[in-house]
Write a protein that holds these residues in place. Structure first.
Motif, PDB file in Angstrom:
ATOM      1  N   ALA A  58       0.817  -1.219   0.000  1.00 10.65           N
ATOM      2  CA  ALA A  58       0.000   0.000   0.000  1.00 10.65           C
ATOM      3  C   ALA A  58       0.853   1.274   0.000  1.00 10.65           C
ATOM      4  N   ILE A  84      -3.516  -1.939  -9.603  1.00 15.22           N
ATOM      5  CA  ILE A  84      -4.310  -1.081  -8.717  1.00 15.22           C
ATOM      6  C   ILE A  84      -3.468   0.155  -8.432  1.00 15.22           C
ATOM      7  N   ASN A 139      -2.617   3.998  -7.007  1.00 12.66           N
ATOM      8  CA  ASN A 139      -2.917   4.742  -5.793  1.00 12.66           C
ATOM      9  C   ASN A 139      -3.074   6.205  -6.152  1.00 12.66           C
ATOM     10  N   PHE A 165     -12.066   9.988  -1.493  1.00 14.55           N
ATOM     11  CA  PHE A 165     -12.495   8.766  -0.822  1.00 14.55           C
ATOM     12  C   PHE A 165     -13.518   9.077   0.271  1.00 14.55           C
ATOM     13  N   HIS A 186     -13.281 -10.712  -6.087  1.00 15.69           N
ATOM     14  CA  HIS A 186     -12.323  -9.854  -6.759  1.00 15.69           C
ATOM     15  C   HIS A 186     -12.631  -8.375  -6.522  1.00 15.69           C
ATOM     16  N   VAL A 209     -10.161  -5.558  -4.578  1.00  9.20           N
ATOM     17  CA  VAL A 209      -9.725  -4.266  -5.115  1.00  9.20           C
ATOM     18  C   VAL A 209     -10.182  -3.138  -4.192  1.00  9.20           C
ATOM     19  N   MET A 259      -8.158  -3.127  -0.969  1.00  9.76           N
ATOM     20  CA  MET A 259      -6.798  -2.661  -1.251  1.00  9.76           C
ATOM     21  C   MET A 259      -6.783  -1.137  -1.401  1.00  9.76           C
ATOM     22  N   ARG A 260      -7.802  -0.601  -2.072  1.00  7.78           N
ATOM     23  CA  ARG A 260      -7.894   0.854  -2.241  1.00  7.78           C
ATOM     24  C   ARG A 260      -8.008   1.539  -0.889  1.00  7.78           C
ATOM     25  N   THR A 261      -8.852   0.991  -0.033  1.00 16.80           N
ATOM     26  CA  THR A 261      -9.014   1.561   1.310  1.00 16.80           C
ATOM     27  C   THR A 261      -7.672   1.552   2.036  1.00 16.80           C
ATOM     28  N   LEU A 262      -6.975   0.442   1.916  1.00 19.91           N
ATOM     29  CA  LEU A 262      -5.659   0.321   2.555  1.00 19.91           C
ATOM     30  C   LEU A 262      -4.689   1.362   2.000  1.00 19.91           C
ATOM     31  N   GLN A 263      -4.745   1.592   0.703  1.00 17.51           N
ATOM     32  CA  GLN A 263      -3.868   2.598   0.086  1.00 17.51           C
ATOM     33  C   GLN A 263      -4.169   3.996   0.629  1.00 17.51           C
ATOM     34  N   VAL A 264      -5.453   4.300   0.750  1.00 16.71           N
ATOM     35  CA  VAL A 264      -5.830   5.628   1.240  1.00 16.71           C
ATOM     36  C   VAL A 264      -5.375   5.822   2.689  1.00 16.71           C
ATOM     37  N   THR A 266      -2.967   4.329   4.184  1.00 22.12           N
ATOM     38  CA  THR A 266      -1.505   4.398   4.205  1.00 22.12           C
ATOM     39  C   THR A 266      -1.011   5.763   3.741  1.00 22.12           C
ATOM     40  N   PHE A 278      -4.589  -2.814   9.794  1.00 22.91           N
ATOM     41  CA  PHE A 278      -4.444  -4.249  10.059  1.00 22.91           C
ATOM     42  C   PHE A 278      -5.727  -5.009   9.707  1.00 22.91           C
ATOM     43  N   GLU A 305      -5.723  -5.535   6.002  1.00 23.69           N
ATOM     44  CA  GLU A 305      -4.772  -6.578   5.616  1.00 23.69           C
ATOM     45  C   GLU A 305      -5.350  -7.956   5.919  1.00 23.69           C
ATOM     46  N   LEU A 354      -7.884  -8.832   3.381  1.00 23.54           N
ATOM     47  CA  LEU A 354      -7.266  -9.207   2.102  1.00 23.54           C
ATOM     48  C   LEU A 354      -6.711 -10.629   2.154  1.00 23.54           C
TER      49      LEU A 354
END
Ligand SMILES: Nc1ncnc2c1ncn2[C@@H]1O[C@H](COP(=O)(O)OP(=O)(O)OP(=O)(O)O)[C@@H](O)[C@H]1O
Ligand SMILES: [Mg+2]
Lengths: 237, 196
Positions: free
Chosen positions: A209, A226, A228, A235, B114, B118, B121-126, B128, B153, B156, B159
């Protein structure tokens, strides 16, 4: 626009022949720009390490091209490739690859000294890299006198010491607890933001991430990306 | 989450009026918990009735200030140092949705898994990205960081779970197992129909 520092063009890699043939990569393409970190995720055996060793010039693709800065790796002479690997590419191996007879700081300074940097200057740069990995105090120990996670951090320090422009890391935090992993990824990210192109192979989504893009590889093919590029405002966080 | 216990916990530090409590709780949970003022006042009334808080007079604006009584302080300490009961079933809307989906013919469960991967993962990216911009050494950010880390966590874990069940579903499909269920006969139990 940032410059593309690393490029894989339709790379295929086949190991073995006949019955033992394994198609580890089936046409993988990838571009990484200066300041960009790309994470690669995928199941065990999907081809992640193969992709990374090819990007780092440690293996030759069966077909396809690999370009680092402006050189096409498969066309370089062995000595040219060795120089490029030493000066430009930082590589963190899944199993660290430290030299047991050298101290921690000597391991990290080695690539710089091989390139003719003055020992004192090389050691100074090496110590800075170790400090950024929070293991400055281990500089004069030997690899077998430190823990597995500390060895891993030495390997990371070695990969980004000096004027490296491409950083390739295979599971760089596999031996680390999550707090230390975070410190490591923060330090890596900072190096990359300064203009390095990075590829990070990991099973840990928390690490992935931190990348600008996450590529998912399955059976030797990149099947998903994906990025970022959403801001927290969009969001609604 | 206990509004009652959180109010008590804040009041062990001194006197507050209702709106102030709302702000204190919000800032102390990294902005992740906003309680409406009405609920705060009704909770304070109940706490007062139970002898856990008492009025400490009003300020110039006529707002009543409250403080914890001795009993209230003891209860707050107890709450602050005891574990909460783990309730695995309280959460997962996603688990229920997936469990249902596998039993419904022609439902593309793989697509659902799937899409969820995705999304998570996007939520995790935001999360982070936001964490990356936060000053690690600023103590004011600590409550937010604690909450953000739990969310990170959890993402993760979700995921890893999704990846795991993707394998489980593929294996089950490969073995030709079919969990689809047609509707069963309505059970004979339940409310009897009136006969007379
Ligand atoms: N030197 C080799 N000779 C033959 N087959 C190989 C060789 N190296 C890798 N392979 C095969 O190529 C495939 C991809 O391997 P690779 O090491 O790239 O996987 P990976 O994605 O890194 O897996 P992991 O997550 O377990 O590290 C595997 O099936 C592996 O067995
Ligand atoms: Mg590997």
């Amino acid at each position: 626009m940032s410059k593309v520092l690393l490029e894989l063009i339709d790379v295929q890699k086949t190991y073995g022949t006949g019955e033992n043939e394994v198609q580890a990569l089936r046409g993988a393409s990838l571009q990484v720009k200066a300041g960009e970190l790309v994470a690669i995720m995928g199941a065990s055996g999907s081809g992640k390490s193969t992709l990374l060793t090819i990007a780092g010039g440690l293996e030759v693709p069966t077909t396809g091209d690999v370009r680092v800065l402006d050189s096409s790796l498969p066309t370089l002479k062995p000595t040219q490739l060795a120089t490029l690997r030493r000066q430009t590419i930082g590589y963190v191996f899944q199993d660290f690859n430290l030299i047991p007879s050298l101290t921690v700081i000597e391991n990290v300074a080695l690539p710089l000294e091989l390139d003719g940097m003055k020992v004192r200057k090389a050691r100074k740069a090496a110590l800075d890299a170790l400090v950024s990995m929070e293991i400055g105090e281990l500089a004069n120990r030997f690899p077998d006198e430190i823990s597995g996670g500390q060895r891993q951090r030495v390997a990371i320090a070695r990969s980004f010491v000096g004027p490296r422009q491409v950083l390739l890391a295979d599971e760089p935090t596999g031996a680390l607890d999550s707090k230390t992993s975070e410190a490591v990824i923060r330090a890596l990210r900072k190096r990359i933001d300064a203009g390095i192109a990075g590829v990070l192979v990991t099973h840990d989504a928390k690490l992935a991430a931190w990348a600008d893009r996450i590529l998912v590889i399955r059976d030797g093919q990149i099947v998903e990306e994906i990025s970022n590029n959403i801001t927290p405002e969009q969001f609604g966080a | 989450m206990s509004v009652r216990a959180s109010i008590l916990a804040v009041l062990t530090m001194g006197e507050c009026h209702g709106y102030q409590l709302r702000q204190e709780i919000e800032s102390r949970t990294g902005g992740s918990w906003q309680i409406n003022v009405g609920q705060i006042y009704s909770t304070l009334e109940r706490l007062e009735r139970d002898g856990l808080v008492e009025s400490a007079g009003s300020n110039e604006q006529g707002q009543t200030r409250y403080r914890a009584t001795a009993t209230g302080s003891v209860e707050a300490q107890l709450w602050l140092t005891s574990a909460i009961e783990a309730s695995p079933e309280a959460r997962n809307e996603l688990a229920m949705k997936l469990a249902l989906a596998v039993t419904i013919p022609d439902c593309d469960v793989e697509k659902l898994v799937h899409a969820q991967r995705v999304q998570t993962m996007r939520t995790l990216q935001v999360l982070t990205a936001t964490k990356r911009d936060v000053d690690q050494n600023d103590p004011a950010e600590l409550p937010w960081l604690l909450v953000a880390d739990l969310n990170i966590f959890n993402c993760e874990a979700e995921l890893r779970w999704l990846e795991h069940i993707e394998g489980t579903l593929a294996r089950s499909a490969a073995r030709g197992l079919n969990p689809n269920q047609t509707l069963s006969e309505p059970a004979k139990r339940g409310r009897p129909t009136k006969t007379n």
